[in-house]
Design an enzyme around this catalytic site. Structure first.
Site, short mmCIF file in Angstrom:
data_model
loop_
_atom_site.label_atom_id
_atom_site.label_comp_id
_atom_site.label_asym_id
_atom_site.label_seq_id
_atom_site.Cartn_x
_atom_site.Cartn_y
_atom_site.Cartn_z
N TYR A 1 111.14 26.01 8.56
CA TYR A 1 111.26 27.25 9.70
C TYR A 1 110.12 27.97 9.69
O TYR A 1 109.30 27.92 10.63
CB TYR A 1 112.45 28.35 8.98
CG TYR A 1 112.05 29.62 9.60
CD1 TYR A 1 112.18 30.00 10.97
CD2 TYR A 1 112.28 30.71 8.95
CE1 TYR A 1 112.30 31.18 11.62
CE2 TYR A 1 112.35 32.07 9.28
CZ TYR A 1 112.27 32.35 10.79
OH TYR A 1 112.14 33.46 11.28
N SER B 1 107.35 34.43 -2.88
CA SER B 1 108.15 35.60 -2.31
C SER B 1 108.34 36.80 -3.02
O SER B 1 108.27 37.00 -3.99
CB SER B 1 109.60 34.87 -2.64
OG SER B 1 110.76 35.76 -2.38
N TYR C 1 116.13 30.42 -8.35
CA TYR C 1 115.17 30.51 -7.25
C TYR C 1 113.98 31.38 -7.67
O TYR C 1 112.95 30.85 -7.63
CB TYR C 1 115.68 30.65 -5.87
CG TYR C 1 114.92 30.84 -4.87
CD1 TYR C 1 114.03 29.85 -4.14
CD2 TYR C 1 114.59 32.21 -4.41
CE1 TYR C 1 113.10 30.00 -3.37
CE2 TYR C 1 113.44 32.40 -3.18
CZ TYR C 1 112.99 31.28 -2.88
OH TYR C 1 111.92 31.41 -1.78
N LYS D 1 109.76 30.55 -8.32
CA LYS D 1 108.50 31.07 -7.88
C LYS D 1 107.70 31.53 -8.97
O LYS D 1 106.29 31.56 -8.76
CB LYS D 1 108.70 32.19 -6.71
CG LYS D 1 109.76 31.43 -5.69
CD LYS D 1 108.69 30.67 -4.65
CE LYS D 1 109.36 30.13 -3.50
NZ LYS D 1 109.07 29.00 -2.82
#
Ligand code: NAD
Ligand code: UDP
Length: 337
Positions: free
Chosen positions: A11, A124, A148, A152
């Site tokens: 994306y 993020s 997740y 990061k």
């Protein structure tokens, strides 16, 4: 510059390829297509009027990456490749550590071998955990509430330590807030597999008739209408942030961190209203319980990126929802439409 884009079929990567080419750079994409379609790159090529150099490979495969760097005179790398679904990361954490942490480690070692010294990494806003206050500055405390987010944090730390050990290395850690929207052509956009986890693709699928209604996760947060507030940023603005970051940092050693957000928060119900207006469709919704792990509000202080990268998000909420709707209504089944 010749820029290697890992995860460039995804994306954000596909939109970034367009902005890099528009800024005069050459692009080579490495992607294993685990969450993307080659069709996205064909469309990027059509938009840019040139074929995109694409190698189907896994970033955890040292030899495959080694060959890419041997065959292409790469000046810099933008590293998007990774897994990104929070819920899935709690079910298969090892796959997240392998893809995100091990994949980044392999990439850094191949860069070291080929003396490629510029990297921009997709981090993020999740690394801020549940912030004590908003807007969020880059020096706020870091924490993770799921595997997740933890990957990061680990990759950020690995980057800082690798820069500390190599005075020639330049790494920019970009902490994205909530990327939404699509290229204005309506040709490329977000194409989630299965039921979307994120708000915007879910609303878009309700509008197009693929899903019956939106579940709004909680209306009892300490926000103006009680629903969660986020900093939605148009993916094309985000892509341009990467161009700014790579151009400013190339040749300047050090590790720098920037928030990429607009600085403006919108609630879930703000998004529903804006989308209904842009699409002319009703968006039925039901208020349900809070989603475990969610926070009330999260939006950026984007001042540092403005000052140091000379970059700021420009696109309005209206453009975000209109562009999402153009992509979704032209491609109701995403790239397999
Ligand atoms: P995406 O899934 O569309 O793109 C990631 C791409 O990486 C996919 O094309 C996938 O096929 C590829 N990939 C995954 N593992 C790979 C591997 N081991 N080797 C080669 N290719 C691999 O996701 P996106 O939304 O474009 O996100 C890009 C990056 O930005 C990710 O690292 C993500 O964690 C980060 N990010 C995304 C968001 C968001 O909301 N979209 C927010 C913050 C950070
Ligand atoms: N949200 C929602 N319904 C959905 C998906 C998301 O109400 O089906 C809410 C969620 O609780 C949060 C906001 O929309 O307040 C943004 O969620 P998203 O998953 O897109 O991003 P993140 O939570 O990672 O910021």
């Amino acid at each position: 510059m010749k820029i290697l884009v890992t995860g460039g079929a995804g994306y954000i990567g596909s939109h970034t390829c367009i902005e890099l080419i528009a800024a005069g750079h050459d692009v080579v994409v490495v992607d294993n297509l685990c969450n993307a379609s080659e069709e996205a790159l064909k469309r990027v090529g059509a938009i840019c009027g040139q074929d995109i150099d694409f190698i189907e490979a896994d970033i955890r495969d040292f030899n495959a990456l080694d060959e890419v760097f041997s065959n292409h005179a790469v000046d810099a790398v933008i590293h998007f490749a990774g897994l990104k679904a929070v819920g899935e990361s709690t079910r298969i954490p090892l796959a997240y550590y392998d893809n995100n942490v091990n994949g980044s480690r392999v990439l850094l070692s191949v860069m070291e071998k080929h003396k490629v010294n510029t990297l921009v990494f997709s981090s993020s806003a999740t690394v801020y955990g549940d912030p004590a206050s908003v807007p969020i500055r880059e020096d706020f405390p870091l924490s993770a509430t799921n595997p997740y987010g933890q990957t990061k944090l680990v990759v950020e730390q690995m980057c800082r330590e690798t820069v500390a050990a190599n005075p020639d290395l330049s790494i920019v850690l970009l902490r994205y807030f909530n990327p939404v929207g699509a290229h204005a052509s309506g040709q490329i956009g977000e194409d989630p597999k299965g039921i979307p986890n994120n708000l915007m693709p879910f609303i878009a699928q309700v509008a197009v008739g693929k899903r019956e209604y939106l579940s709004v996760f909680g209306d009892d947060y300490n926000t103006p209408d009680g629903t969660g507030v986020r900093d939605y940023i148009h993916v094309v603005d985000l892509a341009q942030g990467h161009v700014a970051a790579i151009e400013k940092s190339h040749g300047k050693a050090g590790c720098h961190t920037y928030n990429l957000g607009t600085g403006q928060g919108y609630s879930v119900l703000d998004m529903v209203k804006a989308f209904a207006q842009a699409s002319g469709k009703e968006i039925p919704y039901k208020i349900v319980a809070r989603r475990p792990g969610d926070i009330g509000q999260c939006y950026a202080d984007p001042t540092l990126a403005k000052e140091n990268l000379n970059w700021a998000a420009k696109k309005s909420l209206q453009e975000m929802v209109e562009d999402t709707w153009r992509w979704q209504s032209n491609n109701p089944q995403g790239y397999s439409s």
